[in-house]
Design a protein around this motif. Structure first.
Motif, PDB file in Angstrom:
ATOM      1  N   CYS A 264       0.846  -1.191   0.000  1.00 40.17           N
ATOM      2  CA  CYS A 264       0.000   0.000   0.000  1.00 40.17           C
ATOM      3  C   CYS A 264       0.886   1.247   0.000  1.00 40.17           C
ATOM      4  N   ASP A 265       0.583   2.201  -0.858  1.00 41.80           N
ATOM      5  CA  ASP A 265       1.201   3.531  -0.994  1.00 41.80           C
ATOM      6  C   ASP A 265       1.906   3.731  -2.334  1.00 41.80           C
ATOM      7  N   ASP A 266       2.426   2.666  -2.947  1.00 46.83           N
ATOM      8  CA  ASP A 266       3.120   2.751  -4.236  1.00 46.83           C
ATOM      9  C   ASP A 266       4.324   3.683  -4.187  1.00 46.83           C
ATOM     10  N   VAL A 267       5.210   3.445  -3.221  1.00 44.81           N
ATOM     11  CA  VAL A 267       6.462   4.195  -3.175  1.00 44.81           C
ATOM     12  C   VAL A 267       7.401   3.639  -4.245  1.00 44.81           C
ATOM     13  N   LEU A 268       8.505   4.349  -4.494  1.00 42.49           N
ATOM     14  CA  LEU A 268       9.459   3.928  -5.520  1.00 42.49           C
ATOM     15  C   LEU A 268       9.934   2.496  -5.292  1.00 42.49           C
ATOM     16  N   LEU A 269      10.112   2.129  -4.044  1.00 38.51           N
ATOM     17  CA  LEU A 269      10.567   0.788  -3.704  1.00 38.51           C
ATOM     18  C   LEU A 269       9.635  -0.286  -4.257  1.00 38.51           C
ATOM     19  N   ALA A 270       8.340   0.013  -4.361  1.00 38.92           N
ATOM     20  CA  ALA A 270       7.373  -0.961  -4.861  1.00 38.92           C
ATOM     21  C   ALA A 270       7.652  -1.330  -6.312  1.00 38.92           C
ATOM     22  N   ARG A 271       8.200  -0.385  -7.069  1.00 41.98           N
ATOM     23  CA  ARG A 271       8.525  -0.640  -8.468  1.00 41.98           C
ATOM     24  C   ARG A 271       9.926  -1.186  -8.644  1.00 41.98           C
ATOM     25  N   ALA A 272      10.805  -0.942  -7.661  1.00 35.76           N
ATOM     26  CA  ALA A 272      12.204  -1.356  -7.777  1.00 35.76           C
ATOM     27  C   ALA A 272      12.446  -2.769  -7.262  1.00 35.76           C
ATOM     28  N   VAL A 273      11.613  -3.237  -6.310  1.00 35.14           N
ATOM     29  CA  VAL A 273      11.818  -4.546  -5.718  1.00 35.14           C
ATOM     30  C   VAL A 273      11.497  -5.640  -6.743  1.00 35.14           C
ATOM     31  N   THR A 274      12.081  -6.829  -6.554  1.00 31.81           N
ATOM     32  CA  THR A 274      11.776  -7.985  -7.392  1.00 31.81           C
ATOM     33  C   THR A 274      11.174  -9.078  -6.520  1.00 31.81           C
ATOM     34  N   PRO A 275       9.945  -9.525  -6.838  1.00 30.81           N
ATOM     35  CA  PRO A 275       9.080  -9.063  -7.924  1.00 30.81           C
ATOM     36  C   PRO A 275       8.480  -7.688  -7.606  1.00 30.81           C
ATOM     37  N   SER A 276       8.134  -6.944  -8.637  1.00 26.92           N
ATOM     38  CA  SER A 276       7.513  -5.637  -8.410  1.00 26.92           C
ATOM     39  C   SER A 276       6.200  -5.827  -7.649  1.00 26.92           C
ATOM     40  N   LEU A 277       5.884  -4.835  -6.829  1.00 27.56           N
ATOM     41  CA  LEU A 277       4.831  -5.004  -5.831  1.00 27.56           C
ATOM     42  C   LEU A 277       3.464  -4.539  -6.317  1.00 27.56           C
ATOM     43  N   SER A 278       2.489  -5.436  -6.224  1.00 21.33           N
ATOM     44  CA  SER A 278       1.093  -5.029  -6.410  1.00 21.33           C
ATOM     45  C   SER A 278       0.721  -4.179  -5.191  1.00 21.33           C
ATOM     46  N   THR A 279       0.133  -3.013  -5.440  1.00 20.01           N
ATOM     47  CA  THR A 279      -0.057  -2.081  -4.322  1.00 20.01           C
ATOM     48  C   THR A 279      -1.154  -1.080  -4.644  1.00 20.01           C
ATOM     49  N   VAL A 280      -1.473  -0.255  -3.670  1.00 19.21           N
ATOM     50  CA  VAL A 280      -2.440   0.832  -3.853  1.00 19.21           C
ATOM     51  C   VAL A 280      -1.681   2.146  -3.926  1.00 19.21           C
ATOM     52  N   SER A 281      -1.932   2.897  -4.974  1.00 18.32           N
ATOM     53  CA  SER A 281      -1.208   4.138  -5.218  1.00 18.32           C
ATOM     54  C   SER A 281      -1.887   5.321  -4.531  1.00 18.32           C
ATOM     55  N   THR A 282      -1.068   6.172  -3.914  1.00 14.83           N
ATOM     56  CA  THR A 282      -1.544   7.411  -3.293  1.00 14.83           C
ATOM     57  C   THR A 282      -1.296   8.576  -4.245  1.00 14.83           C
ATOM     58  N   PRO A 283      -2.273   9.433  -4.510  1.00 16.22           N
ATOM     59  CA  PRO A 283      -2.079  10.566  -5.431  1.00 16.22           C
ATOM     60  C   PRO A 283      -1.339  11.716  -4.752  1.00 16.22           C
ATOM     61  N   ASN A 284      -0.005  11.567  -4.611  1.00 20.37           N
ATOM     62  CA  ASN A 284       0.778  12.532  -3.836  1.00 20.37           C
ATOM     63  C   ASN A 284       0.686  13.961  -4.371  1.00 20.37           C
ATOM     64  N   GLU A 285       0.671  14.116  -5.689  1.00 26.15           N
ATOM     65  CA  GLU A 285       0.629  15.468  -6.256  1.00 26.15           C
ATOM     66  C   GLU A 285      -0.664  16.171  -5.864  1.00 26.15           C
ATOM     67  N   ARG A 286      -1.786  15.487  -6.019  1.00 24.37           N
ATOM     68  CA  ARG A 286      -3.074  16.074  -5.645  1.00 24.37           C
ATOM     69  C   ARG A 286      -3.166  16.282  -4.142  1.00 24.37           C
ATOM     70  N   LEU A 287      -2.615  15.331  -3.386  1.00 22.50           N
ATOM     71  CA  LEU A 287      -2.614  15.451  -1.930  1.00 22.50           C
ATOM     72  C   LEU A 287      -1.895  16.727  -1.508  1.00 22.50           C
ATOM     73  N   ALA A 288      -0.732  16.966  -2.122  1.00 24.10           N
ATOM     74  CA  ALA A 288       0.048  18.155  -1.791  1.00 24.10           C
ATOM     75  C   ALA A 288      -0.669  19.432  -2.219  1.00 24.10           C
ATOM     76  N   GLU A 289      -1.247  19.425  -3.417  1.00 20.41           N
ATOM     77  CA  GLU A 289      -1.947  20.608  -3.916  1.00 20.41           C
ATOM     78  C   GLU A 289      -3.138  20.958  -3.033  1.00 20.41           C
ATOM     79  N   GLU A 290      -3.920  19.951  -2.675  1.00 16.06           N
ATOM     80  CA  GLU A 290      -5.091  20.192  -1.810  1.00 16.06           C
ATOM     81  C   GLU A 290      -4.650  20.666  -0.425  1.00 16.06           C
TER      82      GLU A 290
END
Length: 323
Positions: A264-290
């Protein structure tokens, strides 16, 4: 070359000098098209507003505080970057609580003396302690709801239900929930979402934990997982999930061949680890803007509304067919 001033900008645009001044100090009082013309002209002429003088006159520091619970957690650096980008001309002063809930009150006190408002990202302290530390300071909470304080949160419920449906479609009927820290707002929300999903299916849910939201916490969760007959597991976050994958590997189990793991969160590590991680992505850009929009409204004396965004499930390699 003559020094560029608000008077020379006003003369070029044919407006009053006070209009130019307000375009920088109180943009909310200037029409959008006029402010845009002032800013474009100022930029073209190389004008640098005297921010120190402006702050002395207005009592404004031009700074926003940002408190994070643990900067070593990979969720926070990308969020800090997005908040800095959304802050515009405001300076962001970052403080790290280093995982110590008791330290947050004193850190908030330091920020109150240096800033116009404070952003609290996933704070660890109790609601009462936070309200007492904040007082009347304009404040916005991210990724947690605290009664009486405006908040911007990411609701993972729908995305976690999608993740659950994904796991069930792969044939998993014995699923583990690796609970995060007791008392954590995010952990409670995610725990409730998985429980609700499982209750509406034929899945047998086994709850384990709580485990610390860390790589080592994930390794401890893997050890507990090995004592169950579950074939898929939901970890509190991606860092914990990576610890789970490592712990299972140490015991000779492979992901997803032997067990599937969801983060959960879809941090960079989720894409870099092997196997790549199925996860839930957080909309950080929108979170920061709001969050920054709510922060500016709070500083201006308004009462911003609470904002609830939604996550998105991202299937990757760590979830596979049940064996």
């Amino acid at each position: 070359m003559a020094k560029v001033t608000i008077y020379s900008i006003a003369e070029e645009l044919g407006v009053h000098a006070s209009t130019v001044s307000r375009a920088f100090s109180r943009p909310d009082l200037v029409k959008d098209d006029v402010r845009q013309r002032v800013l474009e002209t100022a930029d073209r002429l190389g004008f640098q507003p005297n921010r120190t003088a402006r702050r002395l006159a207005t009592g404004s520091t031009g700074a926003v505080g940002l408190l994070v619970p643990d900067i070593t957690n990979p969720f926070f650096p990308p969020l800090v970057r997005e908040i800095q980008a959304a802050a515009g001309e405001s300076t962001v002063i970052l403080v790290d609580a280093q995982g110590d809930a008791d330290a947050e009150a004193s850190l908030i006190a330091r920020l109150r003396a240096q800033t116009d408002g404070i952003l609290l990202a996933s704070p660890l302290a109790s609601d009462e302690a936070l309200r007492e530390a904040i007082g009347s300071m304009p404040t916005v909470v991210l990724n947690r709801e605290v009664e009486g304080i405006p908040s911007v949160v990411c609701d993972m419920t729908s995305a976690l239900h999608d993740a659950g449906d994904h796991v069930r479609a792969l044939g998993h009927t014995r699923v583990a929930l690796l609970s995060g820290t007791i008392g954590s707002w995010a952990a409670e929300q995610r725990r409730a979402a998985i429980r609700t999903w499982a209750a509406g299916t034929d899945v047998v849910l086994t709850e384990l934990g709580p485990f610390d939201a860390s790589y080592e916490g994930g390794r401890a969760a893997a050890e507990a997982l090995l004592n169950t007959d579950t074939t898929a597991a939901f970890a509190f976050d991606d860092l914990t999930a990576c610890g789970v994958i490592a712990g299972l590997a140490d015991s000779g189990q492979r992901v997803p061949d032997d067990r599937s793991v969801i983060g959960c969160d879809d941090v960079l590590l989720a894409r870099a680890v092997t196997p790549s991680l199925s996860t839930v992505s957080t909309p950080n850009e929108r979170l920061a803007e709001e969050a920054m929009s709510a922060m500016h409204a709070a500083i201006a004396g308004d009462r911003p509304s609470n904002v609830r965004l939604e996550g998105e499930f991202i299937p990757r390699q760590s979830s596979g067919q049940a064996r």
